[in-house]
Design a protein around this motif. Sequence first.
Motif, PDB file in Angstrom:
ATOM      1  N   ASP A 285       0.829  -1.207   0.000  1.00 52.00           N
ATOM      2  CA  ASP A 285       0.000   0.000   0.000  1.00 52.00           C
ATOM      3  C   ASP A 285       0.865   1.259   0.000  1.00 52.00           C
ATOM      4  N   ASP A 286       1.975   1.217   0.727  1.00 52.13           N
ATOM      5  CA  ASP A 286       2.874   2.383   0.772  1.00 52.13           C
ATOM      6  C   ASP A 286       3.455   2.683  -0.607  1.00 52.13           C
ATOM      7  N   VAL A 287       3.926   1.646  -1.283  1.00 52.12           N
ATOM      8  CA  VAL A 287       4.513   1.843  -2.614  1.00 52.12           C
ATOM      9  C   VAL A 287       3.440   2.268  -3.605  1.00 52.12           C
ATOM     10  N   ARG A 288       2.263   1.660  -3.479  1.00 51.02           N
ATOM     11  CA  ARG A 288       1.167   2.025  -4.380  1.00 51.02           C
ATOM     12  C   ARG A 288       0.804   3.508  -4.209  1.00 51.02           C
ATOM     13  N   ALA A 289       0.811   3.975  -2.977  1.00 50.02           N
ATOM     14  CA  ALA A 289       0.509   5.383  -2.715  1.00 50.02           C
ATOM     15  C   ALA A 289       1.572   6.297  -3.334  1.00 50.02           C
ATOM     16  N   GLU A 290       2.840   5.879  -3.236  1.00 47.87           N
ATOM     17  CA  GLU A 290       3.924   6.675  -3.820  1.00 47.87           C
ATOM     18  C   GLU A 290       3.813   6.695  -5.348  1.00 47.87           C
TER      19      GLU A 290
END
Length: 242
Positions: free
Chosen positions: A123-128
Amino acid sequence: MTDLHLGEHISHRFNEELEDVRSRVLHMGGIVEEQLANALRVLVNDEADLARDVLDADAAVNSLEVEIDEECTRIVARRQPAATDLRLIMTVSKTTNELERIGDEAKRIAKMSRKDMDGVLSDDVRAELTLMGDMVRAMLRQVLDAFARTDVDTAILVVKADRKVDKKYKKVTKYLIKQMVSDPEVIPAVMKIMWAVRSLERLGDRCQNIAEHIIYMVLGMDVRHIKLDDILAEIEAQMEPE
């Protein structure tokens, strides 16, 4: 037809030809904008059905690049334009080339599905990736607006925005490298994400290139390979009243 009227007719026709190629560039830009938006939805939201739309649009983009380049060549051969108009034609040709390459990067992104990334797209990478994609989409929209209005100020904003994209690219890349170091088994999947991030960074570079072409078109200044602060200083000096 008198010489005066003939000259006015030729001038009017020439302006129509220039406006036509400008309009075609903006039409091409609209297709590429949609390509990029769809590619990002494939990457981040796994909307795989949109990948076909991105690939299908590529043929239209390639065709427009060839058509516009051929028309620019015909205009130069027929009209032997003066310096200002020649800069416009050169900018049109270079901009279509950059747009075609943006379409190619969008196509690469669209070919990467969540399945390819083996569940490591957190989720963190997807948000970035979402944030980085929004930044690049905004740059593309701005630079097309700058082209349509021959607006140097907006072109400069695009050049500045590329700095932010580069910072985001470095941040995400550093995070992904740490992920691979801590868990070597995810290296193949994370490398695919890194290629997508690299494509987004290149998209920012392409938009910056178009912005630099616009500055050249309007001011006659070649600002490629010049640091941003130096570009701003040169533009400010040129635009000062004598």
